[in-house]
Design a protein around this motif. Sequence first.
Motif, PDB file in Angstrom:
ATOM      1  N   GLU A 273      28.943  19.410  20.389  1.00  0.00           N
ATOM      2  CA  GLU A 273      28.513  20.496  19.499  1.00  0.00           C
ATOM      3  C   GLU A 273      27.748  19.979  18.288  1.00  0.00           C
ATOM      4  O   GLU A 273      27.310  20.774  17.455  1.00  0.00           O
TER       5      GLU A 273
ATOM      6  N   THR B 268      30.096  22.023   9.747  1.00  0.00           N
ATOM      7  CA  THR B 268      31.263  22.892   9.634  1.00  0.00           C
ATOM      8  C   THR B 268      31.684  23.503  10.973  1.00  0.00           C
ATOM      9  O   THR B 268      30.855  23.745  11.866  1.00  0.00           O
ATOM     10  N   CYS B 269      32.968  23.717  11.090  1.00  0.00           N
ATOM     11  CA  CYS B 269      33.582  24.447  12.198  1.00  0.00           C
ATOM     12  C   CYS B 269      35.043  24.579  11.782  1.00  0.00           C
ATOM     13  O   CYS B 269      35.430  23.985  10.761  1.00  0.00           O
ATOM     14  N   HIS B 270      35.859  25.276  12.508  1.00  0.00           N
ATOM     15  CA  HIS B 270      37.247  25.401  12.085  1.00  0.00           C
ATOM     16  C   HIS B 270      37.956  24.049  12.227  1.00  0.00           C
ATOM     17  O   HIS B 270      37.997  23.485  13.318  1.00  0.00           O
TER      18      HIS B 270
ATOM     19  N   VAL C 247      29.005  18.477  15.800  1.00  0.00           N
ATOM     20  CA  VAL C 247      29.825  18.568  14.589  1.00  0.00           C
ATOM     21  C   VAL C 247      29.931  17.175  13.954  1.00  0.00           C
ATOM     22  O   VAL C 247      29.854  17.012  12.733  1.00  0.00           O
TER      23      VAL C 247
ATOM     24  N   SER D  26      35.961  27.360   7.649  1.00  0.00           N
ATOM     25  CA  SER D  26      34.535  27.088   7.786  1.00  0.00           C
ATOM     26  C   SER D  26      33.813  27.267   6.443  1.00  0.00           C
ATOM     27  O   SER D  26      34.041  28.249   5.727  1.00  0.00           O
TER      28      SER D  26
ATOM     29  N   ARG E  57      40.637  19.211  13.360  1.00  0.00           N
ATOM     30  CA  ARG E  57      40.411  19.793  14.687  1.00  0.00           C
ATOM     31  C   ARG E  57      40.972  18.860  15.765  1.00  0.00           C
ATOM     32  O   ARG E  57      41.566  19.308  16.741  1.00  0.00           O
TER      33      ARG E  57
END
Length: 720
Positions: free
Chosen positions: A636, A475-477, A638, A414, A483
């Motif tokens: 979300e 951002t996110c993992h 993203v 992240s 992902r």
Amino acid sequence: MVDYRTQGQIAILEVNNPPVNALSIHVRKGLDDGISRAVRDPSVKAVIVIGKGRTFSSGADIKEFNKPQEGPRLTMVGKKLEESDKPVVAAIHGTCLGGGLEIALFCHYRIAVKSARVGFPEVLLGILPGAAGTQRLPRVTDVAVAMEMISTGKHVPAPKALEYGILDKIVQGDLLEEAVKFAKSVMGKPVQPCRLSDQPVKGADRLVQVFDAAMRQVKQRQRGFMAPVVCLKAVRSAAELPYNEGLLRENTLFTELMSSSQCAALRYAFFAERAAQRWQLPSGASAANTKPVPVKSTGVIGAGTMGQGIAICLLRVDYPVILVEQNQKLLDKGVEMIQLAFKDAVRRKLMTEDAMRHCMSNISPTVDMQQLANVDLVIEAVYENVALKQDIFRKLDVICKPSAVLCTNTSTISIDIIASATKRPGSVVGTHFFAPAHIMRLLENVYSKDTSAQAVATVMDLGKKIGKVSVLVKTCHGFVANRMFHHQGQEAALMLEEGALPEHIDKVMEDFGMSIGPMKVSDLSGVDIGWRIRHEVAKMEGVELTSQTRFFRGERYCTLPDKLYELGRLGRKTGKGWYRYEKPGGRVAMVDDEVTNLIKKHSAEMGIERRGISTQEIQERILYPAINEGFRILEEGVAAKPEDIDVIWWYGFSFPRYMGGPMFHASQVGLSKVYERICYYHQNFPYSSHWVPSDLLRKLASAPSPVPISQWMSYSQSKL
Ligand SMILES: CC/C=C/CC(=O)SCCNC(=O)CCNC(=O)[C@H](O)C(C)(C)COP(=O)(O)OP(=O)(O)OC[C@H]1O[C@@H](n2cnc3c(N)ncnc32)[C@H](O)[C@@H]1OP(=O)(O)O
């Protein structure tokens, strides 16, 4: 839409339909009226067709494709231009594409400025030039050239088009003035010899050889695409049939392609790609209202494979690069590899020796990070390790000037975490390149909760300058690409322990249309990459993954990829991964008994009775978890829209563009069907959270009628 005026004895038809003079209904009508008026007017002795603004014409209006045809058809307008007894001259600048080139080919003469480009890009939209282009191009140039141009869609620069006979003259200076001079020079001359419909096809005696060679090339280079094959058939008919019969054949083939699912997907792709450039942040800042930081100098940290590729991208477009490594040996190796890549480009005639020397003179290798003090933008490209990246950003925060944009080429971590190591998180942004970075076109740009709009604008602009297709995500993992892709890897490994083999999975996905299957992708990107990411995540959570691990984070965990890693089978680079290769770095994947035995032994150790896994199951278990995750990513925020996800998949994972990308594919299969299958797998595999159906997918699947993809996002906040 078409301005009509006269200059002495010359009528000028000026197409005026910004931004690219698409041949919308009003333009076709304007041209139709204009040529009739010019023909009627006894004082007019010649006609010029020219485009206003930046271009001659980008062709038919793609937005009109799925609407009922209104107004005069392009072929009818063209016929009128050709039948005029007064010479008609097309005066070309910018691009003259598709229907635009068809109009030009109906004119008796074509002149252009040197910078102009002509072409038939219809094939890229899944169709063929349906306004006589397939019949007229081989009458003005050789049939082999026509086949090549129409089946690839390549733009041809004016000097080459002159050589091919498509243009009559290249002019310098003001195009309209030159067109008027040219028109005067042909005034009064008979137009009959310039009517292409009366001309024979050029090179028709070599038709069979040319057709066979072109077809072989198309099948090899454009595997799975329908349109290139049909384009070749249409051009072939020009040589085999009289002109008017050829036109009918062209029309039949055009109608067939226009109603195909590939055409729908490729049209969607055309607009999706452009929509991805119109980024917007939740704050309202957008591409339209934010200026990038001017970038004149750059730095790259890490001279490994990714750093080398990124440096090459920057050097190619003339950015000076300060390349930083931790020790001289690694630095020298990195520079040597960059030089080798440029030499290879020279050998393949992609650049000149002079250009290579210039690029190399722009690198400043150093082991001293302080050298980055004055760069405008720096890209960190060290291996995936949170502590290491944070340490680098802590240093950059101290070293770099306040206006510098600090980019990280992380593929999963992240950006919030990396940015938190600095006192200027607004300047930190993700620039996720795909390996090999100097070849893959995708750039996944990632903003954190603090990233400034200006930093975003800078990396989006940088992407454009270095020839990438940039997509902005939050951002996110794992961001969007990894992902979604991650679940494919997980599910593939689970299918291996249940009964599949790498070559089965890859064959099914390659037959589906992927250029290489997921197991080969894993070998290409490196088995160690996935290992490092899994173990890094586990470490952060205080867990040690071992060969005994059966569950991780409450999920079914397959240790097969870890076992492969432990055997040193890291993929292509070690000559062994899920396959065996002819040498380290080799490309020819061969089934390896050692892997087959490893997989079978693993299943036995796990107490799993291996079973045959059907094509349908492999396809669904590879694609649907990614699609399900795609819907969560939309939920979300993203990704801002499904189109962005699809763009990422064409350019990041070579998802067949003619299928539109995973989200478009889901819409074609039908969301209720996709949802139903995901629920089925969820029931059967309750310990894999990627099968928990996304809420957005559930809402869309239960809508009373299919929701168009452009309206999906309106369901993300609804309470249904
Ligand atoms: C009988 C029917 C026969 C049909 C034959 C045809 O002619 S089919 C159409 C063939 N032509 C093409 O495929 C050309 C497509 N366009 C391009 O390749 C490029 O747009 C360009 C002309 C090379 C210009 O590139 P540039 O990078 O300068 O601009 P954009 O691509 O961003 O385009 C600017 C905006 O114009 C829209 N647009 C472009 N071409 C068309 C088109 N043919 N029809 C409709 N709209 C078109 C494009 O979508 C951009 O709009 P945005 O709103 O900004 O997204």
